[in-house]
Scaffold this active site. Structure first.
Site, PDB file in Angstrom:
ATOM      1  N   LYS A  37       0.810  -1.203   0.000  1.00 36.72           N
ATOM      2  CA  LYS A  37       0.000   0.000   0.000  1.00 36.72           C
ATOM      3  C   LYS A  37       0.856   1.271   0.000  1.00 36.72           C
ATOM      4  O   LYS A  37       0.404   2.338  -0.350  1.00 36.72           O
ATOM      5  CB  LYS A  37      -0.874   0.018   1.266  1.00 36.72           C
ATOM      6  N   GLY A  38       2.100   1.123   0.451  1.00 37.16           N
ATOM      7  CA  GLY A  38       2.921   2.289   0.775  1.00 37.16           C
ATOM      8  C   GLY A  38       3.147   3.289  -0.341  1.00 37.16           C
ATOM      9  O   GLY A  38       3.269   4.484  -0.092  1.00 37.16           O
ATOM     10  N   GLU A  77       7.920   2.178  -5.916  1.00 40.83           N
ATOM     11  CA  GLU A  77       8.015   1.723  -4.518  1.00 40.83           C
ATOM     12  C   GLU A  77       7.991   2.922  -3.576  1.00 40.83           C
ATOM     13  O   GLU A  77       8.372   4.041  -3.959  1.00 40.83           O
ATOM     14  CB  GLU A  77       9.351   0.984  -4.314  1.00 40.83           C
ATOM     15  N   ASP A  78       7.597   2.668  -2.326  1.00 41.80           N
ATOM     16  CA  ASP A  78       7.672   3.737  -1.323  1.00 41.80           C
ATOM     17  C   ASP A  78       9.090   3.871  -0.782  1.00 41.80           C
ATOM     18  O   ASP A  78       9.637   4.971  -0.681  1.00 41.80           O
ATOM     19  CB  ASP A  78       6.675   3.499  -0.176  1.00 41.80           C
ATOM     20  N   ASP A  88      14.603  -0.678   1.542  1.00 40.54           N
ATOM     21  CA  ASP A  88      15.331  -0.777   2.813  1.00 40.54           C
ATOM     22  C   ASP A  88      16.333  -1.941   2.687  1.00 40.54           C
ATOM     23  O   ASP A  88      17.445  -1.742   2.201  1.00 40.54           O
ATOM     24  CB  ASP A  88      14.277  -0.991   3.908  1.00 40.54           C
ATOM     25  N   LYS A  91      17.322   3.494   1.341  1.00 42.68           N
ATOM     26  CA  LYS A  91      18.283   3.380   2.455  1.00 42.68           C
ATOM     27  C   LYS A  91      19.442   2.506   1.966  1.00 42.68           C
ATOM     28  O   LYS A  91      19.478   1.298   2.267  1.00 42.68           O
ATOM     29  CB  LYS A  91      17.625   2.696   3.664  1.00 42.68           C
ATOM     30  N   PHE A 101      13.544   5.056  10.746  1.00 48.13           N
ATOM     31  CA  PHE A 101      12.223   4.528  10.396  1.00 48.13           C
ATOM     32  C   PHE A 101      11.302   5.734  10.211  1.00 48.13           C
ATOM     33  O   PHE A 101      11.184   6.590  11.088  1.00 48.13           O
ATOM     34  CB  PHE A 101      11.680   3.617  11.494  1.00 48.13           C
ATOM     35  N   VAL A 102      10.683   5.821   9.045  1.00 44.74           N
ATOM     36  CA  VAL A 102       9.885   7.004   8.714  1.00 44.74           C
ATOM     37  C   VAL A 102       8.418   6.640   8.435  1.00 44.74           C
ATOM     38  O   VAL A 102       8.106   5.502   8.102  1.00 44.74           O
ATOM     39  CB  VAL A 102      10.488   7.769   7.511  1.00 44.74           C
ATOM     40  N   ASP A 158       3.701   3.691   6.676  1.00 42.67           N
ATOM     41  CA  ASP A 158       2.985   3.460   7.932  1.00 42.67           C
ATOM     42  C   ASP A 158       3.871   2.917   9.047  1.00 42.67           C
ATOM     43  O   ASP A 158       4.968   2.418   8.802  1.00 42.67           O
ATOM     44  CB  ASP A 158       1.865   2.438   7.697  1.00 42.67           C
TER      45      ASP A 158
HETATM   46  P1  IMP Z   1      12.634  -4.041   2.310  1.00 42.59           P
HETATM   47  O1  IMP Z   1      12.075  -5.325   1.769  1.00 42.59           O
HETATM   48  O2  IMP Z   1      13.395  -4.266   3.586  1.00 42.59           O
HETATM   49  O3  IMP Z   1      13.415  -3.246   1.300  1.00 42.59           O
HETATM   50  O4  IMP Z   1      11.424  -3.174   2.777  1.00 42.59           O
HETATM   51  C1  IMP Z   1      10.546  -2.613   1.900  1.00 42.59           C
HETATM   52  C2  IMP Z   1       9.222  -2.349   2.550  1.00 42.59           C
HETATM   53  O5  IMP Z   1       9.311  -2.243   3.982  1.00 42.59           O
HETATM   54  C3  IMP Z   1       8.726  -1.016   2.076  1.00 42.59           C
HETATM   55  O6  IMP Z   1       8.004  -1.163   0.878  1.00 42.59           O
HETATM   56  C4  IMP Z   1       7.907  -0.526   3.254  1.00 42.59           C
HETATM   57  O7  IMP Z   1       6.590  -0.981   3.146  1.00 42.59           O
HETATM   58  C5  IMP Z   1       8.578  -1.129   4.471  1.00 42.59           C
HETATM   59  N1  IMP Z   1       9.525  -0.171   5.112  1.00 42.59           N
HETATM   60  C6  IMP Z   1      10.872  -0.191   5.073  1.00 42.59           C
HETATM   61  N2  IMP Z   1      11.389   0.849   5.771  1.00 42.59           N
HETATM   62  C7  IMP Z   1      10.328   1.541   6.236  1.00 42.59           C
HETATM   63  C8  IMP Z   1      10.197   2.758   7.001  1.00 42.59           C
HETATM   64  O8  IMP Z   1      11.166   3.430   7.389  1.00 42.59           O
HETATM   65  N3  IMP Z   1       8.934   3.153   7.270  1.00 42.59           N
HETATM   66  C9  IMP Z   1       7.821   2.475   6.861  1.00 42.59           C
HETATM   67  N4  IMP Z   1       7.894   1.358   6.134  1.00 42.59           N
HETATM   68  C10 IMP Z   1       9.134   0.890   5.819  1.00 42.59           C
END
Ligand code: IMP
Length: 177
Positions: free
Chosen positions: A43-44, A98-99, A102, A130, A152-153, A159
């Site tokens: 949803k982000g 993507e939002d 990470d 990040k 963390f934002v 969310d």
């Molecule tokens: P990844 O798989 O670790 O790259 O994480 C990606 C997903 O984790 C993103 O699409 C977000 O939904 C969530 N996410 C990662 N970091 C944050 C943050 O700082 N705030 C909120 N959601 C996050």
């Protein structure tokens, strides 16, 4: 930077809109002569997506895909499809929206899935990135608006346990960082 006891604003609505405009202009230039399909990762990315596609001057199409991996402030690494692709990506130039990237595990999963569905090409645009947190090799974030360290934002679609998506700005949670 403005703040309440719960969070501090990192990027204002005005700063975000300026970056979104710039990204839209770059994508318009880079995809000249093409008709990319913009894939919103729910949803982000929904708020970013709605603003970004209106800044792209190309004959684009829209598609949606839902995944989830986070619980609280941690990536579980256990990625689930919450909504399968609305329409076929076969032979299309896909731009994944993507939002935040990470660990990169979600993006790796999305790219593998799109390849398995025979997308013609795949590019990635993320609101936030990040780079210090990346755990996977061979993923490329082609475009992004803002780089973060390990904060963390929340806000503008992001969310904390489903709360705070509606904030028009991006903020850092004070109680968590
Ligand atoms: P990844 O798989 O670790 O790259 O994480 C990606 C997903 O984790 C993103 O699409 C977000 O939904 C969530 N996410 C990662 N970091 C944050 C943050 O700082 N705030 C909120 N959601 C996050």
């Amino acid at each position: 930077m403005s703040s309440t006891s719960q969070f501090s604003t990192l990027y204002s609505a005005e700063q975000i809109q300026k970056k979104v405009k710039d990204l839209g202009a770059k994508i318009t230039k880079d995809f000249k002569g093409k008709a990319p399909e913009m894939l919103c990762i729910l949803k982000g990315a929904s708020f970013f997506y709605a603003d970004l596609i209106r800044e792209i001057n190309l004959p684009l199409s829209c598609n949606f895909f839902g995944i989830s991996s986070y619980s609280g402030t941690k990536s579980t690494g256990n990625i689930k499809i919450t909504l399968d692709l609305i329409s076929s990506v076969k032979d299309k130039d896909i731009i994944v929206v993507e939002d935040i990237v990470d660990t990169g595990l979600s993006l790796e999963f999305i790219i593998d899935y799109l390849k398995s569905k025979k997308a013609k090409s795949i590019k990635v645009v993320s609101l936030l990135y990040k780079p210090g947190q990346i755990k996977v090799k061979n993923i490329n974030v082609d475009y992004y608006a803002f780089e973060l360290t390990n904060q963390f934002v929340i806000g503008y679609g992001l969310d904390y346990n489903e709360a705070w998506r509606e904030l028009p700005f991006i903020a850092q949670m004070n109680s968590l960082n």
